[in-house]
Motif scaffolding. Structure first.
Motif, PDB file in Angstrom:
ATOM      1  N   ALA A  40       3.084 -10.202  18.114  1.00 26.68           N
ATOM      2  CA  ALA A  40       2.277  -8.981  18.198  1.00 26.68           C
ATOM      3  C   ALA A  40       1.764  -8.604  16.805  1.00 26.68           C
ATOM      4  N   GLU A  41       0.690  -7.816  16.801  1.00 27.92           N
ATOM      5  CA  GLU A  41       0.040  -7.461  15.537  1.00 27.92           C
ATOM      6  C   GLU A  41       0.979  -6.772  14.554  1.00 27.92           C
ATOM      7  N   ASP A  42       1.788  -5.831  15.003  1.00 25.58           N
ATOM      8  CA  ASP A  42       2.667  -5.117  14.069  1.00 25.58           C
ATOM      9  C   ASP A  42       3.667  -6.066  13.407  1.00 25.58           C
ATOM     10  N   LYS A  43       4.176  -7.022  14.166  1.00 22.83           N
ATOM     11  CA  LYS A  43       5.103  -8.001  13.589  1.00 22.83           C
ATOM     12  C   LYS A  43       4.373  -8.901  12.586  1.00 22.83           C
ATOM     13  N   LEU A  44       3.152  -9.295  12.901  1.00 25.78           N
ATOM     14  CA  LEU A  44       2.382 -10.155  11.994  1.00 25.78           C
ATOM     15  C   LEU A  44       2.064  -9.434  10.690  1.00 25.78           C
ATOM     16  N   ILE A  45       1.727  -8.175  10.771  1.00 23.90           N
ATOM     17  CA  ILE A  45       1.452  -7.393   9.562  1.00 23.90           C
ATOM     18  C   ILE A  45       2.715  -7.315   8.706  1.00 23.90           C
ATOM     19  N   ASN A  46       3.848  -7.124   9.342  1.00 21.84           N
ATOM     20  CA  ASN A  46       5.119  -7.082   8.629  1.00 21.84           C
ATOM     21  C   ASN A  46       5.433  -8.437   7.974  1.00 21.84           C
ATOM     22  N   ILE A  47       5.150  -9.521   8.681  1.00 25.67           N
ATOM     23  CA  ILE A  47       5.370 -10.869   8.130  1.00 25.67           C
ATOM     24  C   ILE A  47       4.518 -11.079   6.884  1.00 25.67           C
ATOM     25  N   VAL A  48       3.247 -10.660   6.951  1.00 29.98           N
ATOM     26  CA  VAL A  48       2.363 -10.816   5.787  1.00 29.98           C
ATOM     27  C   VAL A  48       2.882  -9.983   4.616  1.00 29.98           C
ATOM     28  N   ARG A  49       3.293  -8.765   4.887  1.00 25.88           N
ATOM     29  CA  ARG A  49       3.817  -7.904   3.808  1.00 25.88           C
ATOM     30  C   ARG A  49       5.047  -8.522   3.158  1.00 25.88           C
ATOM     31  N   LYS A  50       5.965  -9.047   3.968  1.00 22.25           N
ATOM     32  CA  LYS A  50       7.177  -9.674   3.424  1.00 22.25           C
ATOM     33  C   LYS A  50       6.815 -10.924   2.617  1.00 22.25           C
ATOM     34  N   THR A  51       5.885 -11.703   3.137  1.00 18.28           N
ATOM     35  CA  THR A  51       5.443 -12.911   2.427  1.00 18.28           C
ATOM     36  C   THR A  51       4.839 -12.527   1.085  1.00 18.28           C
ATOM     37  N   TRP A  52       3.993 -11.508   1.098  1.00 15.75           N
ATOM     38  CA  TRP A  52       3.313 -11.066  -0.128  1.00 15.75           C
ATOM     39  C   TRP A  52       4.324 -10.588  -1.163  1.00 15.75           C
ATOM     40  N   LYS A  53       5.346  -9.878  -0.706  1.00 14.85           N
ATOM     41  CA  LYS A  53       6.368  -9.336  -1.600  1.00 14.85           C
ATOM     42  C   LYS A  53       7.148 -10.443  -2.303  1.00 14.85           C
ATOM     43  N   LYS A  54       7.300 -11.582  -1.645  1.00 20.19           N
ATOM     44  CA  LYS A  54       8.059 -12.698  -2.218  1.00 20.19           C
ATOM     45  C   LYS A  54       7.302 -13.395  -3.348  1.00 20.19           C
ATOM     46  N   MET A  55       5.973 -13.272  -3.349  1.00 24.76           N
ATOM     47  CA  MET A  55       5.155 -14.018  -4.305  1.00 24.76           C
ATOM     48  C   MET A  55       4.925 -13.238  -5.602  1.00 24.76           C
ATOM     49  N   SER A  56       4.662 -13.983  -6.674  1.00 29.39           N
ATOM     50  CA  SER A  56       4.222 -13.394  -7.939  1.00 29.39           C
ATOM     51  C   SER A  56       2.699 -13.296  -7.902  1.00 29.39           C
ATOM     52  N   GLN A  57       2.125 -12.826  -8.992  1.00 33.83           N
ATOM     53  CA  GLN A  57       0.663 -12.705  -9.061  1.00 33.83           C
ATOM     54  C   GLN A  57      -0.015 -14.066  -8.883  1.00 33.83           C
ATOM     55  N   ALA A  58       0.583 -15.121  -9.419  1.00 33.14           N
ATOM     56  CA  ALA A  58      -0.005 -16.465  -9.270  1.00 33.14           C
ATOM     57  C   ALA A  58      -0.062 -16.862  -7.794  1.00 33.14           C
ATOM     58  N   GLY A  59       0.979 -16.525  -7.042  1.00 30.18           N
ATOM     59  CA  GLY A  59       0.976 -16.787  -5.607  1.00 30.18           C
ATOM     60  C   GLY A  59      -0.078 -15.970  -4.890  1.00 30.18           C
ATOM     61  N   HIS A  60      -0.184 -14.688  -5.247  1.00 25.37           N
ATOM     62  CA  HIS A  60      -1.209 -13.820  -4.635  1.00 25.37           C
ATOM     63  C   HIS A  60      -2.606 -14.379  -4.875  1.00 25.37           C
ATOM     64  N   ASP A  61      -2.867 -14.772  -6.125  1.00 23.53           N
ATOM     65  CA  ASP A  61      -4.194 -15.289  -6.465  1.00 23.53           C
ATOM     66  C   ASP A  61      -4.529 -16.525  -5.638  1.00 23.53           C
ATOM     67  N   ALA A  62      -3.562 -17.431  -5.506  1.00 23.44           N
ATOM     68  CA  ALA A  62      -3.793 -18.655  -4.725  1.00 23.44           C
ATOM     69  C   ALA A  62      -3.964 -18.323  -3.245  1.00 23.44           C
ATOM     70  N   ALA A  63      -3.173 -17.390  -2.739  1.00 22.21           N
ATOM     71  CA  ALA A  63      -3.249 -17.018  -1.317  1.00 22.21           C
ATOM     72  C   ALA A  63      -4.611 -16.430  -0.963  1.00 22.21           C
ATOM     73  N   LEU A  64      -5.184 -15.674  -1.874  1.00 19.33           N
ATOM     74  CA  LEU A  64      -6.484 -15.039  -1.607  1.00 19.33           C
ATOM     75  C   LEU A  64      -7.635 -16.041  -1.627  1.00 19.33           C
ATOM     76  N   LYS A  65      -7.385 -17.225  -2.148  1.00 19.24           N
ATOM     77  CA  LYS A  65      -8.422 -18.268  -2.183  1.00 19.24           C
ATOM     78  C   LYS A  65      -8.379 -19.193  -0.964  1.00 19.24           C
ATOM     79  N   LEU A  66      -7.340 -19.058  -0.120  1.00 14.94           N
ATOM     80  CA  LEU A  66      -7.241 -19.906   1.074  1.00 14.94           C
ATOM     81  C   LEU A  66      -8.297 -19.512   2.100  1.00 14.94           C
ATOM     82  N   THR A  67      -8.609 -20.449   2.971  1.00 16.09           N
ATOM     83  CA  THR A  67      -9.537 -20.187   4.063  1.00 16.09           C
ATOM     84  C   THR A  67      -8.739 -19.745   5.285  1.00 16.09           C
ATOM     85  N   TYR A  68      -9.131 -18.604   5.850  1.00 18.95           N
ATOM     86  CA  TYR A  68      -8.434 -18.047   7.007  1.00 18.95           C
ATOM     87  C   TYR A  68      -9.414 -17.813   8.155  1.00 18.95           C
ATOM     88  N   SER A  69      -8.891 -17.789   9.365  1.00 16.08           N
ATOM     89  CA  SER A  69      -9.691 -17.373  10.517  1.00 16.08           C
ATOM     90  C   SER A  69     -10.001 -15.880  10.371  1.00 16.08           C
TER      91      SER A  69
END
Length: 192
Positions: free
Chosen positions: A151-180
């Motif tokens: 469900a959407e609320d769980k997916l939003i929570n998953i993204v937030r947790k994933t984002w929290k685990k990364m440093s700025q270098a991870g964030h920068d790389a993640a924002l360059k990926l291609t997404y649906s």
């Protein structure tokens, strides 16, 4: 480098035993073998001069994951956390056994195991590098399938947790990926 290549060959042979497969770009792979290669690739993209212990940890981070299935533990958060903890110990032990077979000494193996066990994450740049790469593998290769299952609320929570685990270098790389479009929308809501 001879020990490194031997360890990689042992890790890869072990992970190629995964009975679960996935298809990527028309090629079928044993699942954990594919993810180990992609984790290694992400480590090198993020840090082309990554140390030997980090390279070894990247190739063995989830070695043999299929041998301890999630459904062998109780449902719920406590069951999940217990599974994750035991799985990490298994990965570290199995990687150590194969590294010893490749000729590494105990002290070196223990250093790699600390990375696999994510000890001192946020304090140790090598552990953080692995965590960034793990999150990027998830976002690039697994997030779309999660969208179909949750469900959407769980997916939003998953993204937030994933984002929290990364440093700025991870964030920068993640924002360059291609997404649906759906994935972009969820990431926007999670980070908004």
């Amino acid at each position: 480098m001879e020990k490194l290549e031997k360890a990689f060959a042992l890790f890869d042979a072990y992970n190629k035993q995964d009975p679960k497969t996935l298809v990527w770009d028309g090629v079928t792979y044993p699942e954990e073998y594919f993810y180990a290669i992609e984790l290694y690739n992400w480590v090198l993209k993020l840090e082309p001069k990554a140390s030997e212990p980090v390279l070894l940890a990247s190739r063995s981070q989830h070695i043999g994951r299929w041998t301890i299935p999630r459904d062998s533990y109780p449902d719920g958060k406590a069951g999940y956390l217990n599974w994750r903890s035991n799985l990490a110990k298994f990965h570290a032990t199995k990687a150590g056994e194969l590294m010893e077979e490749a000729g590494y000494d105990t002290d070196f193996i223990e250093g790699v195991q600390k990375i696999i066990l994510k000890q001192k994450i946020k304090l140790d740049p090598e552990v953080q590098l692995i965590e960034n790469a793990l999150c990027l593998v998830f976002l690039q290769f697994q997030f779309e399938s999660f969208i179909q299952k949750h469900a959407e609320d769980k997916l939003i929570n998953i993204v937030r947790k994933t984002w929290k685990k990364m440093s700025q270098a991870g964030h920068d790389a993640a924002l360059k990926l291609t997404y649906s479009e759906r994935a972009k929308d969820l990431i926007g809501k999670a980070l908004g």
